[in-house]
Design an enzyme around this catalytic site. Structure first.
Site, short mmCIF file in Angstrom:
data_model
loop_
_atom_site.label_atom_id
_atom_site.label_comp_id
_atom_site.label_asym_id
_atom_site.label_seq_id
_atom_site.Cartn_x
_atom_site.Cartn_y
_atom_site.Cartn_z
N LYS A 81 0.83 -1.21 0.00
CA LYS A 81 0.00 0.00 0.00
C LYS A 81 0.86 1.26 0.00
CE LYS A 81 -0.62 1.81 3.57
NZ LYS A 81 -0.07 2.96 4.35
N ASN A 84 4.13 8.73 2.58
CA ASN A 84 4.45 8.12 1.29
C ASN A 84 3.91 8.95 0.13
OD1 ASN A 84 5.79 5.32 1.81
ND2 ASN A 84 4.14 5.47 3.33
#
Length: 320
Positions: free
Chosen positions: A185, A249
């Site tokens: 993810k 991220n």
């Protein structure tokens, strides 16, 4: 119940603070850690203030002896080193919960595999992953997460004792899929940030669909249940990663495209190395992961690489 939390980053510190409302909790930080020294000195970080009942400790032996349930929340690539230190002590019968997401780069192994290789003692071991940011939880915004273990009894124990209205815990029954999905993810999150940085944010819907499909293929090849990719560990965590301003991220991917510095931990930058290797090992095509890897480590330009994010041979959407 007594709990020890190993790791004083934003997630570990939040978990220690939150669970200290109803439990006796000790928070451990590495000796010499600037973050831990600041917590000792100021009793707060950028996100929250430590409650007075929360204990702080820098001696690992004392932290491990304090509780039967030990939560670990550190960088995924540091787990093997910490596990080696843990293995020096008698931790027989304790339950360890890995609240972290990643795959070891050097070996391509899942974090539970890394832990078990180093701590060769009979312990309970589980992962706790899924959507949620400290900023949202601290503001009282609830979310759902998943706990998984090779031992269903360990999963049941953790969910029974640590479930709450703020963090609703679901029981995972596919450790391979849960770990791989959670780690991957973060790579899809970097890709989303790259799209944002290039002005292609409207493609993030396609990224969600194709990203989940890509990781489902890998999970299946590795022996897990491909449906896990569509659960809380992966697709269920997309909103918190692909769209949130809090996601390290996503922000890393955006900063990378814009050529701006980014000094926070983005686990996906390491994880993508492992995923590309796993794709080769299991003969699974991972075009999104390969694109992110190419831009980060092979100096592929955004103009060249981003259009290839979704490039595949023309076929049915769900063909393998």
């Amino acid at each position: 119940m007594k709990l020890t939390v190993l790791g004083c980053g934003r997630w570990g510190t939040f978990l220690a603070c939150y669970h200290s409302e109803k439990n006796d909790v000790l928070l451990w930080g590495r000796p010499g850690s600037k973050s831990f020294a600041a917590l000792q000195r100021e009793r707060k970080n950028a996100y929250l203030a430590l409650p007075p009942q929360l204990r702080l400790e820098s001696e690992l032996s004392a932290a491990l002896a304090f509780a039967q349930v030990v939560i670990i929340s550190i960088s995924a690539q540091q787990l093997r080193d910490l596990a080696r230190h843990i293995a020096r002590f008698d931790v027989t019968g304790k339950t360890f919960i890995l609240c972290m997401k990643g795959i070891e780069v050097d070996s391509g192994k899942r974090l539970t595999q890394v832990f078990c290789e180093e701590v060769r003692q009979p312990v309970g071991l589980a992962v706790w992953v899924g959507p949620g940011h400290v900023q949202d939880f601290s503001a009282g915004i609830p979310n759902c997460m998943v706990v998984d273990s090779a031992d269903p009894a360990t999963t049941d124990f953790i969910v029974e004792h640590l479930n709450s209205d703020l963090i609703r815990l679901y029981k995972g029954r596919d450790l391979i899929g849960t770990e791989v999905g959670a780690a991957a993810k973060n790579v899809i999150g970097i890709a989303a940030g790259m799209l944002d940085g290039a002005g292609y944010s409207s493609l993030k819907g396609a990224l969600m669909a194709r990203g989940a499909r890509e990781i489902a293929r890998l999970i299946r090849a590795m022996g897990g249940n491909e449906l896990s990719a569509y659960g809380l560990c992966h697709l269920g965590d997309y909103e918190a990663t692909l769209f949130s301003a809090h996601s390290h991220n996503r922000r890393f991917g955006e900063s990378f495209i814009k050529g701006e510095p980014f000094d926070q931990l983005a686990e996906g930058a390491s994880t993508v190395k492992a995923l590309v290797c796993l794709g080769k090992e299991y003969e699974v095509d991972l075009p999104i992961c390969r694109t992110v890897y190419g831009m980060l480590y092979e100096k592929r330009s955004a103009a060249e690489a981003l259009p290839s994010l979704f490039s595949r041979t023309v076929k049915g959407e769900f063909d393998y």
